[in-house]
Every structure is written in C-alpha cells, then in structure tokens.
Design an enzyme around this catalytic site. Structure first.
Site, PDB file in Angstrom:
ATOM      1  N   ASN A  92       0.909  -1.144  -0.156  1.00  0.00           N
ATOM      2  CA  ASN A  92       0.045   0.094  -0.024  1.00  0.00           C
ATOM      3  C   ASN A  92       0.824   1.288  -0.094  1.00  0.00           C
ATOM      4  O   ASN A  92       1.472   1.715   0.875  1.00  0.00           O
ATOM      5  CB  ASN A  92      -1.032  -0.099   1.301  1.00  0.00           C
ATOM      6  CG  ASN A  92      -1.811   1.215   1.272  1.00  0.00           C
ATOM      7  OD1 ASN A  92      -1.961   1.942   0.539  1.00  0.00           O
ATOM      8  ND2 ASN A  92      -2.722   1.224   2.042  1.00  0.00           N
ATOM      9  N   ARG A 101      -2.383  -2.211  -3.588  1.00  0.00           N
ATOM     10  CA  ARG A 101      -3.669  -1.653  -3.284  1.00  0.00           C
ATOM     11  C   ARG A 101      -3.580  -0.247  -4.181  1.00  0.00           C
ATOM     12  O   ARG A 101      -2.834   0.452  -4.094  1.00  0.00           O
ATOM     13  CB  ARG A 101      -3.720  -1.205  -1.815  1.00  0.00           C
ATOM     14  CG  ARG A 101      -4.957  -0.441  -1.432  1.00  0.00           C
ATOM     15  CD  ARG A 101      -4.924   0.814  -0.589  1.00  0.00           C
ATOM     16  NE  ARG A 101      -6.286   1.139  -0.254  1.00  0.00           N
ATOM     17  CZ  ARG A 101      -6.353   2.455   0.434  1.00  0.00           C
ATOM     18  NH1 ARG A 101      -5.329   2.841   0.961  1.00  0.00           N
ATOM     19  NH2 ARG A 101      -7.422   3.057   0.437  1.00  0.00           N
ATOM     20  N   HIS A 109     -12.795   1.652   0.135  1.00  0.00           N
ATOM     21  CA  HIS A 109     -12.714   0.530   1.148  1.00  0.00           C
ATOM     22  C   HIS A 109     -13.257  -0.828   0.756  1.00  0.00           C
ATOM     23  O   HIS A 109     -13.370  -1.997   1.463  1.00  0.00           O
ATOM     24  CB  HIS A 109     -13.481   0.851   2.403  1.00  0.00           C
ATOM     25  CG  HIS A 109     -12.934   2.001   2.921  1.00  0.00           C
ATOM     26  ND1 HIS A 109     -13.611   2.964   3.730  1.00  0.00           N
ATOM     27  CD2 HIS A 109     -11.563   2.525   3.175  1.00  0.00           C
ATOM     28  CE1 HIS A 109     -12.875   3.947   4.200  1.00  0.00           C
ATOM     29  NE2 HIS A 109     -11.857   3.650   3.942  1.00  0.00           N
ATOM     30  N   ARG A 117     -12.479  14.445   7.582  1.00  0.00           N
ATOM     31  CA  ARG A 117     -13.575  14.631   6.602  1.00  0.00           C
ATOM     32  C   ARG A 117     -14.920  14.978   7.024  1.00  0.00           C
ATOM     33  O   ARG A 117     -15.484  14.235   7.983  1.00  0.00           O
ATOM     34  CB  ARG A 117     -13.662  13.307   5.659  1.00  0.00           C
ATOM     35  CG  ARG A 117     -12.222  13.209   4.873  1.00  0.00           C
ATOM     36  CD  ARG A 117     -12.414  11.920   3.910  1.00  0.00           C
ATOM     37  NE  ARG A 117     -11.003  11.444   3.245  1.00  0.00           N
ATOM     38  CZ  ARG A 117     -10.849  10.240   3.264  1.00  0.00           C
ATOM     39  NH1 ARG A 117     -11.456   9.331   3.855  1.00  0.00           N
ATOM     40  NH2 ARG A 117      -9.334   9.949   2.894  1.00  0.00           N
ATOM     41  N   GLU A 134      -6.765  -6.495   4.654  1.00  0.00           N
ATOM     42  CA  GLU A 134      -6.809  -6.174   3.207  1.00  0.00           C
ATOM     43  C   GLU A 134      -5.500  -6.735   2.587  1.00  0.00           C
ATOM     44  O   GLU A 134      -5.809  -7.213   1.502  1.00  0.00           O
ATOM     45  CB  GLU A 134      -6.573  -4.575   3.178  1.00  0.00           C
ATOM     46  CG  GLU A 134      -8.223  -4.030   3.550  1.00  0.00           C
ATOM     47  CD  GLU A 134      -7.954  -2.299   3.939  1.00  0.00           C
ATOM     48  OE1 GLU A 134      -8.485  -1.846   2.854  1.00  0.00           O
ATOM     49  OE2 GLU A 134      -7.209  -2.284   4.735  1.00  0.00           O
TER      50      GLU A 134
END
Length: 396
Positions: free
Chosen positions: A8, A89, A178, A239, A381
């Site tokens: 990632n 990713r 996600h 956010r 992940e």
C-alpha cells in the site's frame, strides 16, 4: 509455496506484508514513513522481532530497495526473485476495473489517468507499481482496486441526480471505497455464521480515520456510503462526510477561500477534528468526553451518521441478517459499538455488553435471540490482496 508481497503505497509512506501463499502465513510486515523527508522511519517486524531504522529516504525507489535488502539481510528471502507476486492496493479503478487485474502498461496508464478521481492516492500507487516492476521484473504485478467491489451497484444506486451528460462526459457517479476491506469482512462474517454470503443481507461498517458503510445483498455490494471520492458518506476523522453543496459555496465565498483551500477544509479540517476542535483521533475524544462538550458532541454525531446509514440500507435491502464492525474504531472502540447497537435496538438487536468489551479479533457480539447477528471482525486487506495475486498467478 509462493512469496507474495502486499503493498500500500502512499505519497510519503509505504506499508507492506510478505505472505507465504497458499498457507497465508505472514513472514514479515512493516512500513516506511516520511519518504522524501528527513529522518525517515523504516520498520520491519518478523518472528516476534522488530527492526527500526531512522535515516533519510529520498524516494520510493530507495524505500523499496531498503525493504528488499532488509528482507534479504534478515534471511526472510534468499534473493529478490523469491518474491513471485506483488499486489498493490490502488484506490480508484473507475469503471475500467471491476476486479483485481494483472498490471501491464495499458492498466498502469489507466491507473495514472484516474488520478483526478483519487489525487492523493492513485499517483502514489502508480509510483509504487513502477518501482516494484523495475526491481522485481519477474514477479507478477497485480492491482487490487478499492472501487472494484462496488462495481456491482446498479445505476439507480450509483448515479447522482445531476444532468445525465455529466456522467457520460466525466464519469460523475458514486464509486465507493474500502472495497477490499468490505469484501474481506463480508466473506469472513459469512464463514463465522456458517452461512453462504449470497443468502445474507449484510451491512459492513469500516469505521476508521476513513469510514464507510456497505450494504451487501446476494453476495455483492448493493450500496455504499462513499461517493465519487472518499469525502462523501459518514463523518470521519478529518472529512465532513455528507454536506449540503450550497453550504460549501456559501462558506467559501464568505471566507474568501480558493477551491483548493475549501477542499482542504472539507478533507483535512472537518469531521471529528472540526467538531471536537481538539483531535481527529476517537481515542482522544473518548478520554475527555466527560469533561469536553465538543468531544462529546463529535462522538454523538459520529454515532448518529452510522445509525442513519444502517437504517437506510436496511430499508433498501428489505431487512438485515448481519452487521459487521471493522477497522480502527470499529474493532477497538467498544463504546462506539455499544452506542450504535443501543440505537438499533428497535430492529430487534440485543447484545452482551461484556462480550462487546473483549479484545478478540473476531467475535459475535449479539445474543442468540437477536434478530440480527452482530460481529466484530478485524479487517485484513493485505491477505485479500495476496489471495487475489495467488488466484491470478494460478490463472496464468
């Protein structure tokens, strides 16, 4: 047996896991932080040991060279080409990619062209891909897209009520994020229940610094909270989540902000940080909730947004069989889980508060008589990425 690297890459960071497949055994994991800055930090964990190096790492090529050399130095690999596959990713795959994909030059060019959909992520993802391909030319290179899982959404779910031409001209639609995490915990949740995912109506809650909700029906993503970018949906660490666009324009005009400055406010100065005024970290807010009304308000708003989406998606699917909490907050904050579940009691959800406080990676929180099975499942992940790489290697 094959060594597969799950990667990632961020603009100034690189997270990795070296996994032996198909045994799914983690050989080593770690990260490189502050790439391009002074005093970069390299961390490698293996066999209960931890190696940490602090030195200037100028770019991703230097970071990846350091990583490979350290793996070799600590006898985790004999030579670089022991690594047979590298899974990356990638945040935005647009409508081009509805599943993980072996990376050729055409795929890489498309990843770079999608940079406007994820400007903070796709360029860094592409950079990591190019460096690994240069240093490990014989390894199979695979892109695993955050958006791919959500390509099963139907048009009534992914379109915005804007002039249709904006979709055809600019790809203006919901893409979601996600996806790798939601896919992993959905399948694992079904396994824990001993059920086929295709027979379940499930909602997965990826609650972390970035947060999203996904409704899963007939085994696929049915609806999801993030939108064209990761800014939409739930309130997050920094956010806003959903906000009236007219309010954005109203504030921008009165504050005299440029478009870039306004986007910075929405992405980096809002959410838990904006409301609490003290921190974007839920742990910090929980520590001072009793004495800080802004921290308490931020937590209440966060729970409200989660409950709102669970209710909406339950109605969309016509019921709910399973609810899964995952990611940093979802896995570690028993307080947030408890408050969400208390507000969902009207759905026939009952749970054990003492079980909810346990730290197990996987557990069923709900009581046997609960109308909905509630679980906490640690996301993985990296394992999902390694599985996809293994599958595509087998197909070659």
């Amino acid at each position: 047996m094959a060594m597969i690297m799950a990667v990632n890459a961020g603009s100034s960071s690189l997270k990795f896991q070296l996994i032996e497949m198909p045994a799914e055994k983690v050989i080593a994991k770690g990260q490189v932080e502050r790439i391009g800055l002074t005093d970069s930090i390299f961390t490698l964990k293996f066999n209960g040991e931890k190696v940490e190096l602090i030195q200037d790492i100028n770019d991703h090529e230097q970071a990846i060279n350091l990583l490979l050399n350290q793996l070799q130095e600590h006898n985790l690999i004999e030579q670089f080409n022991d690594i047979k596959g590298v899974g990356h990713r990638v945040v935005a795959g647009g409508e081009w990619f509805n599943k993980s994909h072996i990376i050729d030059e055409d795929a890489l060019e498309k990843i770079e062209r999608l940079a406007s959909y994820a400007p903070l992520h796709n360029p860094a993802n592409a950079m990591g891909i190019r460096v690994f391909q240069e240093l490990l030319p014989d390894a199979v290179s695979v892109a695993v897209f955050d958006t791919a899982f959500h390509q099963t959404l139907t048009r009534d779910k992914y379109l915005y009520a804007l002039p249709y031409e904006y979709y055809t001209k600019y790809g203006a639609r919901k893409y979601g994020m996600h996806g790798t995490s939601h896919r992993y915990v959905a399948h694992r949740g079904a396994e824990v229940m001993g059920r086929d995912l295709k027979d379940l109506k499930m909602i997965t809650l990826h609650l972390g610094a970035g947060a999203s909700v996904t409704a899963i029906k007939d085994g696929v993503s049915f609806d999801t909270s993030m939108g064209f970018t990761p800014l939409a949906g739930l309130m997050m660490a920094t956010r806003t989540g959903d906000v009236d666009p007219s309010l954005v324009y109203y504030i921008q005009e009165r504050e005299g902000l440029t478009n870039e400055q306004m986007l910075n406010v929405l992405n980096k100065k809002s959410g838990l940080l904006g409301i609490s005024t003290i921190s974007s970290d839920m742990r910090d807010l929980q520590d001072v909730e009793a004495t800080n009304e802004h921290a308490a308000l931020a937590m209440k708003m966060f729970v409200n947004r989660v409950v709102r989406y669970v209710g909406e998606y339950t109605a969309e699917m016509g019921g709910l069989d399973a609810l899964v909490f995952t990611a940093g907050i979802g896995e570690n904050s028993s307080i947030i889980r408890e408050r969400v579940l208390e507000q969902l009691a009207y759905m026939g959800i009952t749970f054990d508060p003492e079980v909810n406080k346990r730290r197990d990676d996987e557990m069923i929180i709900s009581n046997p008589d609960s109308k909905v099975t509630v679980m906490k499942i640690a996301t993985n992940e990296e394992l999902m990425i390694a599985r996809d790489v293994q599958e595509l290697m087998n197909e070659q």
